[in-house]
Design an enzyme around this catalytic site. Structure first.
Site, mmCIF file in Angstrom:
data_model
loop_
_atom_site.group_PDB
_atom_site.id
_atom_site.type_symbol
_atom_site.label_atom_id
_atom_site.label_comp_id
_atom_site.label_asym_id
_atom_site.label_seq_id
_atom_site.Cartn_x
_atom_site.Cartn_y
_atom_site.Cartn_z
ATOM 1 C CB SER A 161 -31.884 -35.700 16.622
ATOM 2 O OG SER A 161 -33.024 -35.238 17.342
ATOM 3 C CG ASP A 205 -38.649 -34.715 18.887
ATOM 4 O OD1 ASP A 205 -38.878 -34.907 17.678
ATOM 5 O OD2 ASP A 205 -37.844 -33.859 19.307
#
Length: 316
Positions: free
Chosen positions: A52, A241
């Site tokens: 993303s 992440d």
């Protein structure tokens, strides 16, 4: 001296006709320069990162690309979504990439001989069709480079709550786990992938064993260790992440010493979180009232040259 013929457009200055001809000729005949990341590869690697993206804040690719670059990697990002900000805000807007659009990008890279990567990194994926296309990407990249390392963060949810469609769980379990080189699930995601309810340290070890058994057929015998860290009284976005990116970066530097790679990754992350917490407190903000945006840029020294404060302890 030879004077070029000129032509005029209404309200314009004289424009040499030979110049426009040479521009057209250049577009037709000029060859693209070599991609130096391919012609002169770094000692670290070339990463394709499918995650993303947010305009503001650090999650997904915004949290992973910069740290990997600091560690010496060439990183090509593909944004699975592009949002104004992360979804923890009251509202967000943006676009979602679908599987066909992802494959268009892959075909464009392949058409120009740009599809050689040493690593594939994937994070948030919001649909089964997109995840199935990612699996096609894995096959395509491994056909070009059989030694490709696929690092997968199976982003599905946290603290008992799914934030992707339920049908993604079985795709991750049945199709992704067997082809991934490295998995970085959180506790909830590990439970989803293994069917084991994790309420103790031993449960966690058993879940890891089950994932390892279901993983790639060439996986090495499992070696388990733990790293004890202090609990920080706050909630942060983008940390998973970032952690996955750091594990990719350091494990490739120390391929035969996962313990050291994990120590460096954890130490980097902890230093960044402490800095983030202290900066919010200096700004007079109640750090327990909402999720905090990590101070990634301000922590680049801790990413590039971490002090390994937290040590791995092997299980017997």
């Amino acid at each position: 001296m030879i004077k070029a013929n000129t032509f005029y457009l209404p309200g314009s200055e004289p424009f040499p006709s030979f110049f426009s001809c040479r521009l057209r000729s250049f577009r037709i005949s000029a060859m693209a320069p070599p991609v130096l990341a391919l012609a002169l590869p770094s000692e670290t690697g070339r990463v394709l990162s499918i995650q993303s993206h947010t305009v503001q804040g650090y999650v997904g690719n915004k949290s992973a690309v910069f740290p990997l670059q600091l560690l010496g990697y060439d990183v090509d990002p593909i944004n699975s979504v592009q949002f104004s900000n992360h979804t923890g805000y009251p509202t967000f807007k943006g676009q979602v990439l679908n599987g066909d659009q992802l494959w268009d990008l892959i075909e464009g890279l392949e058409a120009n001989d740009l599809l050689y990567y040493t690593h594939l990194l994937t994070g948030y994926i919001g649909s089964v069709s997109f995840l199935n296309t990612v699996l096609k990407v894995v096959d395509k990249l491994r056909a070009i480079n059989p030694g490709l390392t696929y690092v997968c963060d199976p982003v599905m949810g946290d603290e008992g709550k799914l934030y992707v469609p339920q049908e993604l769980v079985s795709v991750y379990r049945e199709k992704v786990v067997p082809v991934a080189s490295m998995l970085t699930p959180n506790q909830f995601e590990a439970e989803l992938l293994t069917g084991i309810r994790i309420v103790s340290e031993q449960d966690g070890r058993e879940a890891c064993n089950r994932l390892h058994t279901a993983g790639p057929p060439k996986a090495l015998p499992p070696e388990q260790f733990k790293i004890a860290i202090p609990k920080i009284p706050a909630y942060f976005t983008g940390t998973g992440d970032l952690m996955t990116a750091l594990l990719l970066g350091w494990s490739n530097r120390y391929p035969d010493n996962l313990e050291k790679a994990a120590e460096l990754a954890v130490s980097s992350l902890q230093a960044l979180l402490v800095r983030t917490l202290n900066d919010y407190r200096r700004a007079g903000y109640d750090c327990q009232s909402s999720s905090l945006e990590i101070r990634l840029i301000q922590s680049q020294d801790d990413i590039r040259n971490p002090e390994a404060k937290y040590k791995a302890e092997r299980y017997n």
